[in-house]
Design a protein around this motif. Structure first.
Motif, PDB file in Angstrom:
ATOM      1  N   PRO A 329      43.714  35.352  41.639  1.00  0.00           N
ATOM      2  CA  PRO A 329      43.652  36.673  41.021  1.00  0.00           C
ATOM      3  C   PRO A 329      42.259  37.289  41.064  1.00  0.00           C
ATOM      4  CG  PRO A 329      43.600  35.006  39.325  1.00  0.00           C
ATOM      5  CD  PRO A 329      43.784  34.281  40.632  1.00  0.00           C
ATOM      6  N   TYR A 330      41.302  36.566  41.653  1.00  0.00           N
ATOM      7  CA  TYR A 330      39.946  37.074  41.759  1.00  0.00           C
ATOM      8  C   TYR A 330      39.571  37.322  43.214  1.00  0.00           C
ATOM      9  CZ  TYR A 330      39.605  35.298  36.981  1.00  0.00           C
ATOM     10  OH  TYR A 330      39.827  35.041  35.663  1.00  0.00           O
ATOM     11  N   VAL A 331      38.803  38.382  43.428  1.00  0.00           N
ATOM     12  CA  VAL A 331      38.203  38.635  44.736  1.00  0.00           C
ATOM     13  C   VAL A 331      36.692  38.612  44.551  1.00  0.00           C
ATOM     14  CG1 VAL A 331      37.931  40.276  46.617  1.00  0.00           C
ATOM     15  CG2 VAL A 331      40.163  39.985  45.547  1.00  0.00           C
ATOM     16  N   TRP A 332      36.044  37.848  45.387  1.00  0.00           N
ATOM     17  CA  TRP A 332      34.590  37.622  45.307  1.00  0.00           C
ATOM     18  C   TRP A 332      33.993  38.110  46.620  1.00  0.00           C
ATOM     19  CZ3 TRP A 332      31.091  35.530  41.833  1.00  0.00           C
ATOM     20  CH2 TRP A 332      29.918  34.951  42.326  1.00  0.00           C
ATOM     21  N   PHE A 333      33.076  39.057  46.553  1.00  0.00           N
ATOM     22  CA  PHE A 333      32.570  39.623  47.799  1.00  0.00           C
ATOM     23  C   PHE A 333      31.076  39.878  47.741  1.00  0.00           C
ATOM     24  CE2 PHE A 333      33.852  43.160  45.127  1.00  0.00           C
ATOM     25  CZ  PHE A 333      32.900  44.143  45.337  1.00  0.00           C
ATOM     26  N   LYS A 334      30.492  39.948  48.929  1.00  0.00           N
ATOM     27  CA  LYS A 334      29.062  40.228  49.049  1.00  0.00           C
ATOM     28  C   LYS A 334      28.840  41.714  48.829  1.00  0.00           C
ATOM     29  CE  LYS A 334      25.080  39.831  52.157  1.00  0.00           C
ATOM     30  NZ  LYS A 334      24.209  39.537  51.000  1.00  0.00           N
ATOM     31  N   ILE A 354      33.769  52.077  37.511  1.00  0.00           N
ATOM     32  CA  ILE A 354      34.480  50.809  37.666  1.00  0.00           C
ATOM     33  C   ILE A 354      33.626  49.709  37.046  1.00  0.00           C
ATOM     34  CG2 ILE A 354      35.368  49.098  39.308  1.00  0.00           C
ATOM     35  CD1 ILE A 354      35.730  51.448  41.288  1.00  0.00           C
ATOM     36  N   VAL A 355      34.259  48.811  36.308  1.00  0.00           N
ATOM     37  CA  VAL A 355      33.554  47.682  35.709  1.00  0.00           C
ATOM     38  C   VAL A 355      33.946  46.402  36.443  1.00  0.00           C
ATOM     39  CG1 VAL A 355      33.111  46.359  33.607  1.00  0.00           C
ATOM     40  CG2 VAL A 355      33.554  48.828  33.466  1.00  0.00           C
ATOM     41  N   GLY A 356      32.968  45.735  37.034  1.00  0.00           N
ATOM     42  CA  GLY A 356      33.178  44.445  37.674  1.00  0.00           C
ATOM     43  C   GLY A 356      32.347  43.381  36.972  1.00  0.00           C
ATOM     44  N   THR A 357      32.209  42.222  37.595  1.00  0.00           N
ATOM     45  CA  THR A 357      31.381  41.151  37.045  1.00  0.00           C
ATOM     46  C   THR A 357      30.375  40.703  38.096  1.00  0.00           C
ATOM     47  OG1 THR A 357      33.299  40.366  35.783  1.00  0.00           O
ATOM     48  CG2 THR A 357      31.386  38.917  35.886  1.00  0.00           C
ATOM     49  N   PRO A 358      29.073  40.860  37.832  1.00  0.00           N
ATOM     50  CA  PRO A 358      28.055  40.461  38.812  1.00  0.00           C
ATOM     51  C   PRO A 358      28.001  38.952  38.988  1.00  0.00           C
ATOM     52  CG  PRO A 358      27.024  41.131  36.754  1.00  0.00           C
ATOM     53  CD  PRO A 358      28.481  41.438  36.614  1.00  0.00           C
ATOM     54  N   CYS A 369      26.499  38.961  44.797  1.00  0.00           N
ATOM     55  CA  CYS A 369      27.957  38.982  44.914  1.00  0.00           C
ATOM     56  C   CYS A 369      28.571  39.651  43.693  1.00  0.00           C
ATOM     57  CB  CYS A 369      28.513  37.563  45.071  1.00  0.00           C
ATOM     58  SG  CYS A 369      28.071  36.763  46.637  1.00  0.00           S
ATOM     59  N   MET A 370      29.837  39.990  43.821  1.00  0.00           N
ATOM     60  CA  MET A 370      30.575  40.662  42.751  1.00  0.00           C
ATOM     61  C   MET A 370      31.970  40.055  42.657  1.00  0.00           C
ATOM     62  SD  MET A 370      30.713  43.107  40.406  1.00  0.00           S
ATOM     63  CE  MET A 370      29.160  43.914  40.811  1.00  0.00           C
ATOM     64  N   ARG A 371      32.468  39.897  41.408  1.00  0.00           N
ATOM     65  CA  ARG A 371      33.835  39.450  41.189  1.00  0.00           C
ATOM     66  C   ARG A 371      34.649  40.593  40.605  1.00  0.00           C
ATOM     67  NH1 ARG A 371      35.948  35.478  36.443  1.00  0.00           N
ATOM     68  NH2 ARG A 371      36.004  37.522  35.416  1.00  0.00           N
ATOM     69  N   LEU A 372      35.814  40.836  41.216  1.00  0.00           N
ATOM     70  CA  LEU A 372      36.768  41.790  40.669  1.00  0.00           C
ATOM     71  C   LEU A 372      38.051  41.053  40.314  1.00  0.00           C
ATOM     72  CD1 LEU A 372      36.410  44.877  43.067  1.00  0.00           C
ATOM     73  CD2 LEU A 372      35.331  44.525  40.835  1.00  0.00           C
ATOM     74  N   SER A 373      38.670  41.464  39.208  1.00  0.00           N
ATOM     75  CA  SER A 373      39.890  40.825  38.727  1.00  0.00           C
ATOM     76  C   SER A 373      41.111  41.646  39.108  1.00  0.00           C
ATOM     77  CB  SER A 373      39.819  40.672  37.200  1.00  0.00           C
ATOM     78  OG  SER A 373      41.076  40.366  36.660  1.00  0.00           O
ATOM     79  N   ALA A 374      42.195  40.945  39.444  1.00  0.00           N
ATOM     80  CA  ALA A 374      43.461  41.594  39.802  1.00  0.00           C
ATOM     81  C   ALA A 374      44.415  41.695  38.619  1.00  0.00           C
ATOM     82  CB  ALA A 374      44.138  40.815  40.930  1.00  0.00           C
ATOM     83  N   PHE A 375      43.931  41.411  37.407  1.00  0.00           N
ATOM     84  CA  PHE A 375      44.814  41.373  36.244  1.00  0.00           C
ATOM     85  C   PHE A 375      45.012  42.736  35.581  1.00  0.00           C
ATOM     86  CE2 PHE A 375      43.552  36.773  36.105  1.00  0.00           C
ATOM     87  CZ  PHE A 375      44.825  36.273  36.300  1.00  0.00           C
ATOM     88  N   GLY A 376      44.716  43.808  36.285  1.00  0.00           N
ATOM     89  CA  GLY A 376      44.847  45.132  35.698  1.00  0.00           C
ATOM     90  C   GLY A 376      46.134  45.834  36.079  1.00  0.00           C
TER      91      GLY A 376
END
Length: 391
Positions: A329-334, A354-358, A369-376
């Motif tokens: 459920p997470y995408v982690w990208f450069k 947009i709010v992500g997680t550094p 890198c940044m983590r985005l959640s698919a739980f929305g």
């Protein structure tokens, strides 16, 4: 009287505090904002109908003298739930007995508490970046911690190395925060390493329901794991129990060190420090493992996986390097343009709402890198990725 000085060695837990502060400052300046929150890994869909039905029935039981339940028979969980979980493992082709399953109030608690049964002199190996609980709970006990480098070159899936001797090994697959998933050959290498080191693997499978066929969902699918591994799983992401709190730990009877049963030690620890999960929640959890429960909860997982697919498609279109999404459920990208994680966080917040997680919040290897959640929400996920694609 002396305090535990190891707590002074903990780094300030600034990640989500800092995120909340930045978001609050933004919303105060922009009260009519259209923020899309993709940072926290909390679920958004309601509990499955079969779960709600089981909770109502159990609540009614608690209202009648004839069916009222007080203390659980023991802290390990009611037999009906342990047997249901064992049946689930059997459906995956994994031989686990009900007596080897210990019901708890979530994987986070058990992962943090399991270290009580291990000596403080043990050396701990964790990947970097990593779920902070793995690190903090061992700092609290004063253990030495060494790090396995997870990076773009190894797909954020570090492998065992001879120069990383360890007694306690943490593995999370699918990984939080990176979403990367080990295949069978890679997990076999870790099991062989643990057996050679006479070490224990603490395997966090909280996101196993997101794994596609062909990839391992349990460490006990790997030969030899029964002699060197403990598995932790949670219903938080599988069935939306983030607000319910229920999970389970699996310790096989074959797991012994110096002739001492690890399961017996954990049972003794839990009996002294834990009164068990409440009856209503355990009945709700039992419903998850019924045929209808599996269908309904898998529908919710599929919803989140479609969100992850939208995120993955957008990142591919942009040409960003990423892991996760397809089995997580997470995408982690450069981050683009060699931005740091916090720099890109500020850009997404202020320019894209947009709010992500550094990535820096998960360790030094998370930098940039940044983590985005698919739980929305599905529509909001699509809107967020469209905003990112517009540059």
């Amino acid at each position: 009287m002396k305090l535990n000085g190891n707590f002074q060695n903990l780094e300030q837990s600034y990640l989500f505090v800092t995120i909340a502060k930045k978001v609050n400052e933004f919303t105060e300046k922009h009260p009519d904002n259209q923020l899309i929150r993709m940072g926290i890994g909390d679920v958004t869909l309601p509990l499955a109908p079969v779960v709600i039905e089981a909770m109502h029935k159990a609540t009614d039981e608690m209202a009648k003298k004839e069916t009222f339940r007080g203390y659980s028979p023991d802290s390990n969980g009611y037999p009906f739930l342990r047997e249901a979980i064992a049946g689930y493992y059997q459906s995956l082709g994994v031989d686990v007995e009900a007596e080897e399953i210990f019901v708890g109030d979530g994987a986070k608690s058990d992962v943090g508490n399991i270290v009580d049964i291990f000596d403080d002199a043990n050396t701990v190996l964790v990947p970097d970046p990593v779920y902070p609980v793995y690190v903090d709970t061992n700092i609290m006990s004063g253990r030495e911690i060494v790090y396995a480098d997870a990076n773009m070159e190894n797909g954020f899936l570090p492998m065992p190395k001879a120069d990383h001797p360890a007694d306690i090994i943490y593995i999370c697959s699918p990984n939080n925060p990176t979403g990367a998933v080990y295949n069978r050959e890679q997990l076999q290498a870790w099991v062989d390493y643990a057996l050679d080191q006479k070490a224990v693997i603490l395997f966090d499978s909280a996101y196993e329901s997101f794994v596609s066929p062909g990839l391992p969902r349990s460490i006990f699918e790997i030969p030899g794991a029964e002699k060197c591994a403990i598995e932790f799983c949670s219903l938080s992401k599988t069935a939306g129990f983030t607000g319910m709190r229920c999970g389970y730990t699996v310790i096989k009877k074959e797991l012994c060190f110096d002739g001492v049963s690890v399961a017996a030690l954990w049972q003794r620890r839990q009996g002294s420090k834990f009164n068990g999960v409440n009856y209503i929640t355990q009945r709700a959890a039992e419903a998850v493992f019924t045929p209808e429960g599996i269908k309904q909860t898998r529908d919710a997982v599929a919803y989140y996986k479609r969100n992850a697919g939208v995120m993955v498609d957008a990142l591919r279109e942009l040409g960003y390097w990423f892991t996760g999404g397809e089995n997580s459920p997470y995408v982690w990208f450069k981050c683009p343009d060699n931005m740091g994680g916090w720099e890109y966080f500020d850009y997404l917040l202020n320019e894209k709402q947009i709010v992500g997680t550094p990535g820096e919040g998960f360790g030094k290897n998370g930098a940039g890198c940044m983590r985005l959640s698919a739980f929305g929400d599905a529509e909001k996920t699509k809107e967020a990725m469209e905003r990112i694609k517009k540059g």
